[in-house]
Structures are given as C-alpha cells and as structure tokens.
Design a protein around this motif. Structure first.
Motif, short mmCIF file in Angstrom:
data_model
loop_
_atom_site.label_atom_id
_atom_site.label_comp_id
_atom_site.label_asym_id
_atom_site.label_seq_id
_atom_site.Cartn_x
_atom_site.Cartn_y
_atom_site.Cartn_z
N LEU A 231 -6.90 -62.97 30.79
CA LEU A 231 -6.03 -62.59 29.70
C LEU A 231 -4.82 -63.59 29.46
O LEU A 231 -4.35 -64.18 30.67
N ASN A 232 -4.62 -64.42 28.68
CA ASN A 232 -3.51 -65.41 28.24
C ASN A 232 -3.68 -66.59 29.22
O ASN A 232 -2.94 -67.17 29.83
N LEU A 233 -5.01 -67.14 29.08
CA LEU A 233 -5.23 -68.16 30.02
C LEU A 233 -4.70 -69.56 29.64
O LEU A 233 -4.42 -69.62 28.45
N ASN A 234 -3.95 -70.20 30.53
CA ASN A 234 -3.28 -71.34 30.19
C ASN A 234 -3.63 -72.53 31.19
O ASN A 234 -4.22 -72.41 32.07
N ASP A 235 -2.84 -73.60 31.07
CA ASP A 235 -3.02 -74.88 31.66
C ASP A 235 -2.82 -74.88 33.00
O ASP A 235 -3.24 -75.22 34.01
N GLN A 236 -1.53 -74.14 33.27
CA GLN A 236 -0.99 -73.73 34.78
C GLN A 236 -1.85 -72.96 35.42
O GLN A 236 -2.26 -73.25 36.67
N MET A 237 -2.55 -72.07 35.05
CA MET A 237 -3.43 -71.12 35.75
C MET A 237 -4.66 -72.28 36.07
O MET A 237 -5.06 -72.10 37.20
N LEU A 276 -5.46 -65.17 44.51
CA LEU A 276 -4.46 -65.99 43.78
C LEU A 276 -3.84 -65.21 42.65
O LEU A 276 -3.06 -65.27 41.93
N ILE A 277 -4.93 -64.35 41.82
CA ILE A 277 -4.85 -63.65 40.68
C ILE A 277 -3.63 -62.52 40.95
O ILE A 277 -2.71 -62.48 40.26
N HIS A 278 -3.77 -61.94 42.25
CA HIS A 278 -2.96 -60.80 42.43
C HIS A 278 -1.29 -61.33 42.82
O HIS A 278 -0.73 -60.93 42.41
N LYS A 279 -1.54 -62.61 43.37
CA LYS A 279 -0.13 -63.02 43.90
C LYS A 279 0.64 -63.64 42.82
O LYS A 279 1.75 -63.34 42.45
N THR A 283 -3.97 -61.30 34.56
CA THR A 283 -4.77 -60.22 34.47
C THR A 283 -5.97 -60.83 34.02
O THR A 283 -6.20 -61.69 33.28
N TYR A 284 -7.23 -60.43 34.75
CA TYR A 284 -8.39 -60.76 34.51
C TYR A 284 -9.15 -60.00 33.74
O TYR A 284 -9.05 -58.70 34.07
N LYS A 285 -10.18 -60.47 32.87
CA LYS A 285 -11.30 -59.47 32.07
C LYS A 285 -12.20 -59.49 33.15
O LYS A 285 -12.77 -58.32 33.07
#
Length: 300
Positions: A231-237, A276-279, A283-285
C-alpha cells in the motif's frame, strides 16, 4: 510420468496467413497445461489439429500413441469449444445419455454415466430440466459434464469460465482441481490468474510460434523471487528493500507491486522483508514466493 501428447514441427497455413509455425512440445500424463496467447495467436488452430478437425500442413501429432484422427482415441480425448451449445428442446439427462450412447455405451451404462458426470458438476438436481431453463453458468457446467462422459484421459477446455459469475467460475475451477492428476487437462484462457492456480505447465503462443514455460513460480536457474504488493508503494520503500541481504534486483511491475530477485542466505528473505515492513510500519497487501504467471510471460 509418460508422455500423452507429443507435437513435432507442426505448421499450418490458411492462404497467406501462417497460423502455426514449427510448433514443438510434449505433455505429460496427469498434467494441467495452460495454452496462452493473444487473439489470433493460433490457439484454436492448435486445438483443432489435436482434435483431428484440421490436418496440419507439416509436422506430427502423437496422442497416446495414435494420430489425431485415429478411432483408437474415441472416448479417450474430449474437447469443449468456447461456444459449445446444447439443444434447448431436450432435457439435460436425455442429451447427455444420448452423447454417452454415441460413445458406444448401452442405455443403462449411458444413464449411469450421465448421473456420474452431473454429480461431478453438482447439477444432479437439473437432470430433467431443459437446458433452456438453466442459467448461463449452469449450461456451461452441463457442457463440461458432457466433456467428461466416458472418463476421457485428455480433456481440452477452451475458455471454460469465460462470461461466468464468480460462483460458477469457482465451481468449475474446483472441479478441474479435483480431477487434476487423473485427467490431463489443456486449458485455454485469457485469465492468467485462473491458469496460475490450476496449471503446472504453460504453452505460450504468439504469431503461430510457441515457447514452453514450466510454471515454477518459486525457483528458477537464475535465482529466487518474491512478489510483494504494498500500500502506498514509493521509491524510498523500493530502495530499502533493495539493500536487504541477498537481494540482487527489485523491479516495479505495477503501481503497487514489486518483484524481488534474490540469492539464498542464512536468513530467509521473506523473514527479512517482513521485519523491514514491521520496522517501518508499512502496510503490505500480499507477499508471495515466486513470480506471477503474468510477470513470467510479459515482464523481462
């Protein structure tokens, strides 16, 4: 496993139009094969040659040790065209029993087999109904029942779930999955997600030429893959994911989707990724080991 269909150097033209050109592949017993390609790619021509409706200009087709037009394949090979129809004036049971008798069954055996295939498609309760009284989805399931008469070893289904509501489409997918391993299926469809669920082999046709893909969505000779939807994927991620240990490439394939290629390390990448996602409180789908069939076929 034994080979049930072998196609060698198959070519077919219609005037100046080259429908198939040097097609080669093998299909193993009990496999479920996806036949994929754009409109006009040659899928219907290939189906028609396998069924014996058309003769190729060049090449060989071997089905269970016989040529497509051999009487030895009667009741062993079955096909359901996309636009298959049943007569609206007769009951479901009468029509299916008639087709079963055409396969050589006596009346008693034909009625028993009619009951069997109607149970398979969960339509025993409409046996005495005329097909004109049924919904589109029910009619499609009756047609699939017809294709299963006589316990064929190979079944070709062209767009089996096209135009169906989700409930009927799911019923047909569940039926195919339940028979997987017992029947060799060749499925033609534009719904790649459906084929991905059902099939273990992919034959991709384009402009009459074919490349064969084993649907190993998890591992390849080049490495391993994870498909991540965020969700809201961006370049920083994407940049932070690329820095994880073992990651060799990160490609954005859709606005919310990344395909991550990696080499194996002591800590599994999916665990590192979830950490990494939790830290970062992202939000992942969805996170899936491997690549989708769509990404395998259409994204380098």
């Amino acid at each position: 496993m034994s080979t049930v269909i072998e196609v060698s150097a198959l070519s077919k033209s219609f005037g100046a139009k080259q429908a198939l050109s040097g097609v080669n592949f093998k299909i193993e017993q009990g496999s479920t094969v996806a036949l994929v390609g754009p409109n006009g790619a040659g899928k219907t021509t290939l189906f028609s040659i396998i069924c014996g409706y058309l003769k190729p200009d060049m090449g060989q087709v071997d089905i269970l040790g016989h040529s497509p037009r051999s009487a030895a394949l009667f009741s062993k090979l079955s096909a359901l065209p996309q636009d298959a129809q049943l007569d609206p004036k007769f009951s479901v049971a009468k029509q299916l029993s008639f087709y079963a008798q055409l396969q050589g069954m006596d009346k008693k055996s034909a009625l028993a087999d009619t009951q069997r295939v109607l149970e398979l498609v969960d339509l025993s309760h409409v046996a005495q109904s005329k097909t004109s009284e049924l919904s589109h989805g029910m009619r499609k399931r009756v047609c699939i029942a017809q294709a299963l008469l006589g316990n064929p070893e190979i079944v070709l289904l062209d767009e089996a779930t096209a135009g169906l509501d989700p409930k009927n489409a799911k019923a047909i997918r569940n039926l195919i999955a339940s028979l997987k391993g017992h029947i060799t299926f060749i499925l033609s469809s534009h719904d790649l997600s459906e084929l991905e669920r059902l099939c273990d082999t992919v034959l991709y046709l384009e402009q009459g030429q074919l490349s064969s893909h084993q649907s190993d969505l998890h591992q390849t000779q080049q490495g391993s893959y994870i498909t991540l939807q965020m969700l809201n994927l961006n370049d920083q991620m994407q940049a932070q994911i690329a820095q994880l240990q073992g990651v060799t490439n990160v490609k954005q394939t859709q606005s919310d989707e990344l395909v991550i290629e990696y080499t194996k390390h002591a800590e599994p990448l999916d665990l590192s990724l979830l950490t990494l996602i939790h830290k970062n409180q992202w939000t992942y789908k969805q996170i899936v080991n491997g690549r989708t069939l769509e990404n395998q076929l259409f994204i380098d």
